[in-house]
Design a protein around this motif. Sequence first.
Motif, short mmCIF file in Angstrom:
data_model
loop_
_atom_site.label_atom_id
_atom_site.label_comp_id
_atom_site.label_asym_id
_atom_site.label_seq_id
_atom_site.Cartn_x
_atom_site.Cartn_y
_atom_site.Cartn_z
N VAL A 385 0.84 -1.20 0.00
CA VAL A 385 0.00 0.00 0.00
C VAL A 385 0.87 1.25 0.00
O VAL A 385 0.58 2.24 -0.70
N PHE A 386 1.96 1.21 0.76
CA PHE A 386 2.87 2.35 0.81
C PHE A 386 3.51 2.59 -0.56
O PHE A 386 3.61 3.74 -1.02
N ILE A 387 3.95 1.53 -1.23
CA ILE A 387 4.55 1.66 -2.56
C ILE A 387 3.53 2.14 -3.58
O ILE A 387 3.84 2.94 -4.47
N LYS A 392 2.09 5.71 -7.38
CA LYS A 392 0.79 6.00 -8.01
C LYS A 392 0.46 4.94 -9.08
O LYS A 392 -0.08 5.25 -10.13
N ASN A 393 0.80 3.71 -8.76
CA ASN A 393 0.59 2.63 -9.72
C ASN A 393 0.27 1.36 -8.95
O ASN A 393 1.13 0.75 -8.33
N LYS A 394 -1.02 0.96 -9.00
CA LYS A 394 -1.45 -0.21 -8.24
C LYS A 394 -0.87 -1.51 -8.80
O LYS A 394 -0.61 -2.45 -8.06
N LEU A 395 -0.67 -1.55 -10.11
CA LEU A 395 -0.13 -2.76 -10.72
C LEU A 395 1.28 -3.04 -10.22
O LEU A 395 1.62 -4.18 -9.89
N ALA A 401 4.17 -6.67 -4.12
CA ALA A 401 3.61 -7.52 -3.06
C ALA A 401 3.84 -9.00 -3.38
O ALA A 401 4.14 -9.79 -2.48
N ALA A 402 3.70 -9.34 -4.66
CA ALA A 402 3.94 -10.73 -5.06
C ALA A 402 5.40 -11.11 -4.85
O ALA A 402 5.71 -12.22 -4.37
N ILE A 403 6.31 -10.19 -5.19
CA ILE A 403 7.74 -10.47 -4.99
C ILE A 403 8.05 -10.67 -3.51
O ILE A 403 8.75 -11.62 -3.12
N LEU A 404 7.51 -9.77 -2.68
CA LEU A 404 7.74 -9.87 -1.24
C LEU A 404 7.12 -11.16 -0.69
O LEU A 404 7.70 -11.82 0.19
N GLY A 405 5.97 -11.53 -1.22
CA GLY A 405 5.33 -12.77 -0.80
C GLY A 405 6.19 -13.99 -1.13
O GLY A 405 6.28 -14.93 -0.34
#
Length: 447
Positions: A385-387, A392-395, A401-405
């Motif tokens: 959410v912070f990134i 300004k880019n949800k994608l 988030a996928a990488i961190l996951g």
Amino acid sequence: MIQEQPQYNSISTWLRESVMIKLFVIGFLALVLLIPSSMISSLITERAERQGEVGREIAKIWADSQLVEPPVLVIPYKKTVTEQSADHKVTTKQVDDVLYVLPDKLNITADVVPDTLHRGMFESIVYTAKLHLSGDFKPEIFKGISADQMDTAKARLTFKLTDLKGLKTNPVIMFGNQKLNATPVFGEDELLQGGLQVPVSFNVNNTTAIPFSYTLDIKGSRSLNFLHTGKATTVKVHSTWATPSFTGGYSPDERKINNKGFDAKWQVLYYNRPFAQQWVGVDTLLNSMSKQEKAIFGVDLKLPVDQYQQTTRTAKYAVLIILLTFVALFLTELIRKQPIHPFNYALIGAALVIYYTLLLSFAEQVGYTLAYCIASVATIALVSVFISSLLKNKLMAMLFAAILGVFYVFVYVLIQLEDLALLIGSIALFIILSVLMYFSRKINWDK
């Protein structure tokens, strides 16, 4: 000053846009974050030590780890000593001495029922156990000492238990055809201190073995051990505890472990036993720590890899997670051509460090696996959410988030693998390095 302004602006622009400077700042932040990471590791160690203290406190109230020392036959006797005086006059006299005899055959069966006691959020393993000990003493061992030398009226059978507080019932001893009640030992020689004894009588001229048997109904904590004193010792242990750890100088000859419990069997001969079958005079022989260490064996009722061990192992990957996250964020910054301020890197790094306090605090309450899921989802959500708000880019935020996951799943898999952790981790790091080498080709390191 007017001529120097363009040069100043170019230096300022280079400092802001230089890839090398940015990497240096990111590396410095990663090193700084090692300080709180080490503090969290110390916190985990402190909590683990506290659990150990609670275990010891529970053991004081319940009963400590038990070491079962099988019976020793103690026979006072008189021996003749020859002395020569200064004027060469030879005199003889009789002095009191003690003969100590170990069993010829020794059989022990133990049925161990484990339980878990809690104090607050901490837990400790305790157990109740029913032990049956039997065996015999061979009369051949009395040879060398005549029957009239032995004071069989004062003979006794003695045995010991580490913590007599754990004795639930008064043991009844069968020795030959005698049925005897055990009593505590007070003020005797050091071999017997802290033990139980019964007076026994027997015929030293008897050629048949003298059998004995008794049952111990005991309580203990964490571990149950046995001292190998028989010429041939056989020990069988059964328990419903599914995560035993066999310890001591001898490994079980047979073992069966599953999720319903374990069965173990030891068969040990006297050839590698550090005690003689009989000796005289020395009442500290069985208490010698160096000899006991070679003759003790048994089982520890280990908790499955507890939350502190798993959290400690997880925290060791903190630097790796932080570095990989910063590298992924840096590559995202280059691809998007949208600079991210070092302060934002620091905030993301702080979130990655706080992750381990979340993991520790939740693990104490709900267990490691669920705590890992909660802490990982919370941290990934916060950072993504912070990134998203930064770029300004949800994608891109979803991709990050996928990488961190993937990073957190990777660490969890390593923790569970244990024996293969080094192999899988090395292969994964090699792949990550290959990916970084591939992307680094297109980076202009001069700008």
